[in-house]
Design an enzyme around this catalytic site. Structure first.
Site, short mmCIF file in Angstrom:
data_model
loop_
_atom_site.label_atom_id
_atom_site.label_comp_id
_atom_site.label_asym_id
_atom_site.label_seq_id
_atom_site.Cartn_x
_atom_site.Cartn_y
_atom_site.Cartn_z
N HIS A 18 0.84 -1.21 0.00
CA HIS A 18 0.00 0.00 0.00
C HIS A 18 0.88 1.26 0.00
CE1 HIS A 18 -2.97 -2.71 2.38
NE2 HIS A 18 -3.46 -2.57 1.17
N LYS A 42 -17.72 -7.57 6.71
CA LYS A 42 -16.38 -8.05 7.09
C LYS A 42 -16.06 -7.64 8.52
CE LYS A 42 -13.79 -7.75 2.74
NZ LYS A 42 -12.70 -6.96 2.13
#
Ligand code: ADP
Length: 161
Positions: A18, A42
């Site tokens: 990232h 989630k």
């Protein structure tokens, strides 16, 4: 005009994969909004606040980077934040099909927002938050895959019963 990209994802937790996309994105765009998607389906390992703090700690003093969370449609949030581009990273071929679907769906929802992809660096192509969590959960070494403060946070998370 200020070129602003939105970089959406779970970032649960932030990895060097990232970070590489953010650093390279900052060379192309004037501003990047890292947008943590709140997904009710989630259960993340780290809370939204923890994830935001981890990202901010990795880019101290970088005022061209904003880290936020959002719920609902990405294109809606992108528009609200004045972003013209959705930035995504591509790793393996396996990312491609999902990303192609998402990019086309987002274009259908709002054709003024363009999705742009950056290829992973070869040193990071195998790094995903999911895999990092799996390795850390069983006491494996994630050094070099995540920044030191994320490594400590993972150790702490998995050492508390
Ligand atoms: P993951 O849980 O798979 O790491 P995220 O939802 O946090 O994924 O990912 C956000 C964005 O970052 C996605 O566009 C994803 O493809 C990209 N990304 C994640 N890891 C990497 C990497 N190692 N190299 C390049 N891009 C990455």
């Amino acid at each position: 005009m200020k070129r602003t990209a939105i970089y959406p994802g779970s970032f649960d937790p932030l990895t060097h994969g990232h970070i590489s996309i953010i650093e390279r994105g900052l060379r192309v765009f004037d501003e990047i909004v890292v947008a943590i998607a709140i997904n009710v389906r989630k259960t993340p390992l780290f809370t939204t606040e923890e994830r935001i703090a981890m990202i901010r700690e990795s880019f101290p003093g970088e005022d061209r980077l904003k880290t936020e969370s959002f719920e609902g449609l990405l294109v809606g949030y992108a528009k609200e934040r004045g972003c013209q581009v959705i930035l995504r990273g591509l790793r393996a071929v396996s990312d491609f099909e999902y990303e192609l679907q998402m990019a086309n769906m987002n274009r259908k929802l709002d054709d003024e927002i363009e999705t742009m992809f950056m290829m992973t660096e070869e040193t990071h192509f195998y790094v995903s938050s999911g895999l990092v969590k799996e390795v850390a959960r069983f006491g494996g070494d994630v050094h070099g895959l995540v920044p030191p403060h994320v490594e400590s946070a993972l150790t702490e998370k998995f050492s508390t019963p």
